[in-house]
Motif scaffolding. Structure first.
Motif, short mmCIF file in Angstrom:
data_model
loop_
_atom_site.label_atom_id
_atom_site.label_comp_id
_atom_site.label_asym_id
_atom_site.label_seq_id
_atom_site.Cartn_x
_atom_site.Cartn_y
_atom_site.Cartn_z
N SER A 239 31.38 12.98 5.24
CA SER A 239 32.55 13.01 4.37
C SER A 239 33.06 11.62 3.99
O SER A 239 33.74 11.45 2.99
CB SER A 239 33.68 13.79 5.04
OG SER A 239 34.03 13.19 6.29
N SER B 226 25.35 13.66 1.57
CA SER B 226 26.81 13.50 1.58
C SER B 226 27.53 14.72 2.15
O SER B 226 28.67 14.61 2.61
CB SER B 226 27.32 13.22 0.16
OG SER B 226 26.98 14.28 -0.72
N ALA B 227 26.88 15.89 2.14
CA ALA B 227 27.54 17.10 2.65
C ALA B 227 27.90 16.97 4.12
O ALA B 227 28.88 17.56 4.57
CB ALA B 227 26.62 18.30 2.44
N ASN B 228 27.13 16.20 4.86
CA ASN B 228 27.39 16.02 6.29
C ASN B 228 28.01 14.66 6.59
O ASN B 228 28.02 14.24 7.75
CB ASN B 228 26.09 16.18 7.08
CG ASN B 228 25.50 17.57 6.93
OD1 ASN B 228 26.23 18.55 7.01
ND2 ASN B 228 24.20 17.65 6.71
N ASN C 63 28.11 8.98 8.82
CA ASN C 63 29.39 9.40 8.29
C ASN C 63 30.36 8.23 8.39
O ASN C 63 31.34 8.27 9.13
CB ASN C 63 29.92 10.63 9.03
CG ASN C 63 31.15 11.20 8.33
OD1 ASN C 63 31.38 10.94 7.15
ND2 ASN C 63 31.94 11.98 9.07
N THR D 170 21.61 16.96 -6.74
CA THR D 170 20.90 17.93 -5.91
C THR D 170 19.38 17.81 -5.97
O THR D 170 18.69 18.32 -5.09
CB THR D 170 21.28 19.37 -6.31
OG1 THR D 170 20.95 19.58 -7.69
CG2 THR D 170 22.76 19.62 -6.08
N GLN E 7 22.50 11.92 -2.67
CA GLN E 7 22.20 13.34 -2.75
C GLN E 7 23.18 14.19 -1.96
O GLN E 7 23.68 13.80 -0.90
CB GLN E 7 20.78 13.59 -2.25
CG GLN E 7 19.72 13.01 -3.17
CD GLN E 7 19.87 13.52 -4.59
OE1 GLN E 7 19.62 14.68 -4.87
NE2 GLN E 7 20.29 12.66 -5.50
N GLN E 8 23.43 15.35 -2.49
CA GLN E 8 24.37 16.28 -1.87
C GLN E 8 23.94 16.65 -0.46
O GLN E 8 24.78 16.84 0.43
CB GLN E 8 24.49 17.53 -2.73
CG GLN E 8 25.63 18.45 -2.35
CD GLN E 8 25.76 19.59 -3.34
OE1 GLN E 8 24.83 20.36 -3.54
NE2 GLN E 8 26.91 19.67 -3.99
N SER E 9 22.64 16.72 -0.23
CA SER E 9 22.14 17.07 1.10
C SER E 9 22.50 16.00 2.13
O SER E 9 22.57 16.27 3.33
CB SER E 9 20.62 17.25 1.06
OG SER E 9 19.98 16.05 0.62
N GLN F 121 30.78 8.93 -3.07
CA GLN F 121 29.82 9.09 -4.16
C GLN F 121 30.07 8.01 -5.23
O GLN F 121 31.17 7.48 -5.36
CB GLN F 121 29.97 10.48 -4.79
CG GLN F 121 28.98 10.81 -5.90
CD GLN F 121 27.55 10.75 -5.45
OE1 GLN F 121 26.92 9.68 -5.52
NE2 GLN F 121 27.02 11.87 -4.96
#
Length: 588
Positions: free
Chosen positions: A571, A567-569, A152, A80, A563-565, A575
């Motif tokens: 899928s 990978s969050a969008n 993605n 994060t 970063q999560q910011s 990771q």
């Protein structure tokens, strides 16, 4: 006036009305305008250079053991907080757009090929920065929409990414002019020599322990690294590249025979903050960004090329006595790289014989460090200052008033690195004689004594010993140039940093009998530059003082998490396995 700035001025005039060079805004991008005009086409690519190559940056080596600063406190890298992140798809989008549209334009073939070559190089360069950080990433080869990048997608394997980067570099080498001469208007642009040498650098990473932890030194990639780096060394040597006579001038003398690629600076159009970040504050206009550590001072060899602790050296000094004379009989690169307490420091605006002091109660309050209880003042610099300052690449002709006018070109690659890359690959492929010859050449230029054996202090004979000698030589020769941390990463040697603090050196004036000199006596002697190095005792001091901080670099830091910011969008964007995912960033 350097030609590149004339070029930028011309581009600005040509594009003032239509904003054609607002290339980051792809909604206003007009390929018919740019790729039919050689000047605008040049500008499109050149405007991407800064995000690729950067400039002088003292903070780059704060991550390593060379300079002060605890860059990796506990949990410095998480999914994060960014940490080691380096997600460069914005400039890659611009490069991909160029690669798509250049062939459609009406540029002359020679111009078209050169600009295509630059674009292929830049794409490989940006991806290399990400692969070195994360392992394999999505290797996007088509321009993405400015606002809706489609990332993605599954990551390409690390092997696939290296294959694609090699492919891009080979295209670049085939299209680029072999060499942009120092006196030409093309100086400062990517050429074939830089592309080849960079391919050599990249090949060391592919073969490295970072990417091959289960087979770090005997994997098949070392053979390719040897072939590429030997070719880079031989080709550049045949064209006249060579080490400059004086190590102090590797960058200060611009466009010299050692420069493979440099970023052009010139006041007032483009400057760097190097001197303003390395000088004692009394001679700059900003705080010291980082300072050399005692650990690094100890790493420099003596004049005969051996460490101070080597009993076979005529300059051997016991650990107990080292601090009494640490500045004496050192590798000449030490004198050209480091400012220490009481050293003569001929910066512009000072009197002849001016000495730079760091001792609390004697030095300017802006320059001191220490905790001497006999001093009525307290240093406010102990979290950064170490009792040493960087001298390397400092432009001493700049006064404090104009220190922000630093306009020395930033040398991104020099022939000494090409040589050391070759030596490293040669040693790992059973060519020890070639590796040792390179080390000798580097040390001859440095000014190391040949010794009775004629080996310039090199005692290594086995593959493991030569490997360590090369590592040690890189640490000294390339110091403060941003290599050390990434070298430790590719060698999987974070153990040299993990759970380690950093140390400086406090200077305290003493009488001839060794007792402490009163500050009332020492201060005026210092103000008149009469105190020499031997008029002080030196006491190791933890840096930074606050909290006795340590660098924390666990094994998983060899590759950063996505970063999560991001990978969050996305899928499908797996990771890394050490960060909760399933993706293996290595070549195993």
């Amino acid at each position: 006036m350097k030609k590149i700035f004339i070029f930028f001025m011309a581009v600005t005039m040509l594009s003032a009305c239509k904003k054609a060079l607002d290339v980051d805004n792809l909604l206003a991008y007009d390929p018919e305008q740019i790729w039919n005009d050689p000047l605008l086409a040049d500008a499109y690519l050149t405007n991407i250079y800064p995000s690729a190559f950067g400039n002088h940056n003292v903070s780059a080596d704060r991550n390593s053991d060379q300079l002060s600063g605890i860059a990796f406190p506990q949990d410095a890298v998480t999914i994060t907080n960014g940490g080691l992140g380096n997600w460069n798809y914005n400039p890659i989008r611009l490069v991909n757009q160029a690669l798509l549209d250049i062939p459609k334009g009406t540029l002359p073939d020679a111009t078209k090929n050169r600009i295509l070559g630059e674009a292929y190089f830049l794409r490989a360069y940006f991806y290399f920065g990400m692969v070195r950080t994360y392992g394999g990433v999505p290797y996007i080869k088509i321009p993405q929409d400015r606002f809706t990048d489609e990332l993605n997608v599954p990551r390409n394997s690390t092997k696939e990414c290296f294959d694609f980067m090699y492919e891009d570099l080979d295209k670049a080498i085939s299209l680029l002019p072999k060499r942009n001469l120092p006196a030409s208007s093309s100086w400062g642009k990517i050429d074939g020599n830089f592309a080849l040498a960079f391919k050599g650098r990249m090949s060391l990473y592919k073969a490295s322990p970072q990417f091959n932890p289960n087979n770090p030194w005997d994997n098949t990639y070392w053979a390719d690294a040897y072939t590429v780096n030997k070719k880079a060394y031989d080709d550049l040597k045949a064209q006249g590249y060579q080490l400059v006579a004086d190590y102090a001038n590797t960058s200060l003398t611009e466009r010299n025979t050692e420069v493979v690629f440099s970023v052009i600076n010139q006041f007032p159009d483009k400057t760097a903050s190097w001197d303003n970040g390395i000088r004692p504050l009394s001679f700059s206009r900003g705080n010291v960004a980082a300072a050399p550590t005692l650990e690094f001072v100890k790493a420099f060899p003596m004049l005969d090329g051996k460490l101070y602790s080597d009993p076979t050296s005529p300059y051997f000094v016991s650990e107990a006595d080292f601090l009494k004379s640490y500045w004496k009989n050192r590798d000449p690169r030490f004198n050209k790289s480091i400012v220490w307490n009481a050293k003569v420091y001929p910066v512009s605006g000072t009197i002849t014989g001016y000495r730079q002091y760091t001792a609390l109660g004697i030095a300017n309050a802006l320059d001191n460090n220490g905790i001497n209880p006999n001093s009525p003042e307290r240093s406010t610099n102990n979290n950064v200052h170490t009792g040493f300052f960087i001298l390397k690449n400092s432009d001493l002709t700049l006064t404090q008033a104009n220190v922000l006018q630093y306009g020395i070109d930033y040398v991104l690659m020099r022939y000494a690195e090409v040589m050391l890359n070759y030596a490293e690959a040669a040693n790992e492929t059973n060519h020890p004689t070639e590796a040792l010859d390179i080390l000798k050449q580097i040390r001859i230029r440095a000014g190391i004594e040949a010794g009775t054996s004629g080996n310039y202090g090199i005692t290594a004979t086995t593959r493991t010993q030569i490997r360590q000698a090369i590592m040690d030589e890189r640490n000294i020769e390339l110091c403060f140039e941003g290599f050390r941390f990434n070298d430790l990463r590719r060698w999987r040697m974070f153990s040299l940093l993990d759970n380690k603090g950093k140390t400086g050196l406090e200077a305290i004036a003493i009488e001839p009998n060794g007792t402490e000199m009163s500050l009332s006596k020492a201060r005026p002697l210092g103000q008149s530059n009469q105190l020499l190095e031997e008029n002080f005792k030196y006491v190791p001091l933890s840096v930074p003082q606050t909290g006795n901080k340590l660098n924390i670099l666990p094994e998983k830091y060899y590759f950063a998490p996505i970063q999560q910011s991001i990978s969050a969008n996305a899928s499908k964007l797996q990771q890394n396995k050490d960060w909760g995912g399933s993706f293996d960033p290595t070549l195993q």
